[in-house]
Scaffold this active site. Structure first.
Site, PDB file in Angstrom:
ATOM      1  N   GLU A  94       0.818  -1.214   0.000  1.00  0.00           N
ATOM      2  CA  GLU A  94       0.000   0.000   0.000  1.00  0.00           C
ATOM      3  C   GLU A  94       0.852   1.265   0.000  1.00  0.00           C
ATOM      4  O   GLU A  94       0.615   2.191  -0.768  1.00  0.00           O
ATOM      5  CB  GLU A  94      -0.921   0.041   1.220  1.00  0.00           C
ATOM      6  CG  GLU A  94      -1.864  -1.118   1.332  1.00  0.00           C
ATOM      7  CD  GLU A  94      -1.347  -2.234   2.239  1.00  0.00           C
ATOM      8  OE1 GLU A  94      -0.191  -2.680   2.042  1.00  0.00           O
ATOM      9  OE2 GLU A  94      -2.095  -2.657   3.131  1.00  0.00           O
ATOM     10  N   CYS A 151      -3.070  -2.387   7.382  1.00  0.00           N
ATOM     11  CA  CYS A 151      -2.673  -2.312   8.782  1.00  0.00           C
ATOM     12  C   CYS A 151      -2.804  -0.852   9.249  1.00  0.00           C
ATOM     13  O   CYS A 151      -3.096   0.039   8.444  1.00  0.00           O
ATOM     14  CB  CYS A 151      -1.234  -2.792   8.936  1.00  0.00           C
ATOM     15  SG  CYS A 151      -0.006  -1.657   8.224  1.00  0.00           S
TER      16      CYS A 151
END
Length: 142
Positions: free
Chosen positions: A48, A76
């Protein structure tokens, strides 16, 4: 999401945890990345974050308000925080992460009204395929 899954398979081939991410703006893919923590020896080299960096460079701005991040595993806290900081338009993810997910499973950073930005989250897109890639990777390692 299928492009993100292809990136996850690239990560797996490089003996990285198989997570892939793609950033899309107006239907056009502007970034496509996968985990590279081992390769770069960088704890922040999640798919990401790498995709957000690539997208920002491609657009010439850190504000990604018209962008959507597609990722095979729920982001996360670090990655969800980056999505908020980037002012992303949305996050779409495949497999939920009940031990560390920050887009609804364990935390919900993307929809926290105390933060300066909230973004749409769409969970469970190609969930089974995304989970299978991770299960296949970790099974022989346990």
């Amino acid at each position: 999401m299928r492009l993100a899954l292809a990136e996850a398979r690239k990560a797996e081939a490089e003996d990285e945890v198989p997570v892939g991410a793609v950033v899309v703006v107006d239907g056009e893919v502007i970034a496509s990345e996968h985990n590279r923590r081992e390769q770069l020896q960088d704890p922040t080299a999640h798919a990401e974050l790498l995709a957000l960096r690539t997208a920002s460079a491609a657009l010439g701005t850190w504000r990604l308000t018209n962008a959507v991040l597609y990722v095979t595993l729920e982001p996360c806290p670090m990655c969800a925080g980056a999505a908020v900081a980037a002012r992303l338009g949305g996050v779409v993810f495949g497999a939920a992460d009940y031990k560390g997910g920050a887009c609804g499973s364990l935390y919900n950073l993307c929809s926290d009204p105390r933060l300066n930005h909230e973004l749409a989250v769409t969970p469970g897109v190609l969930e089974e395929e995304s989970a299978t890639v991770l299960k296949e990777y970790f099974l022989p390692r346990r």
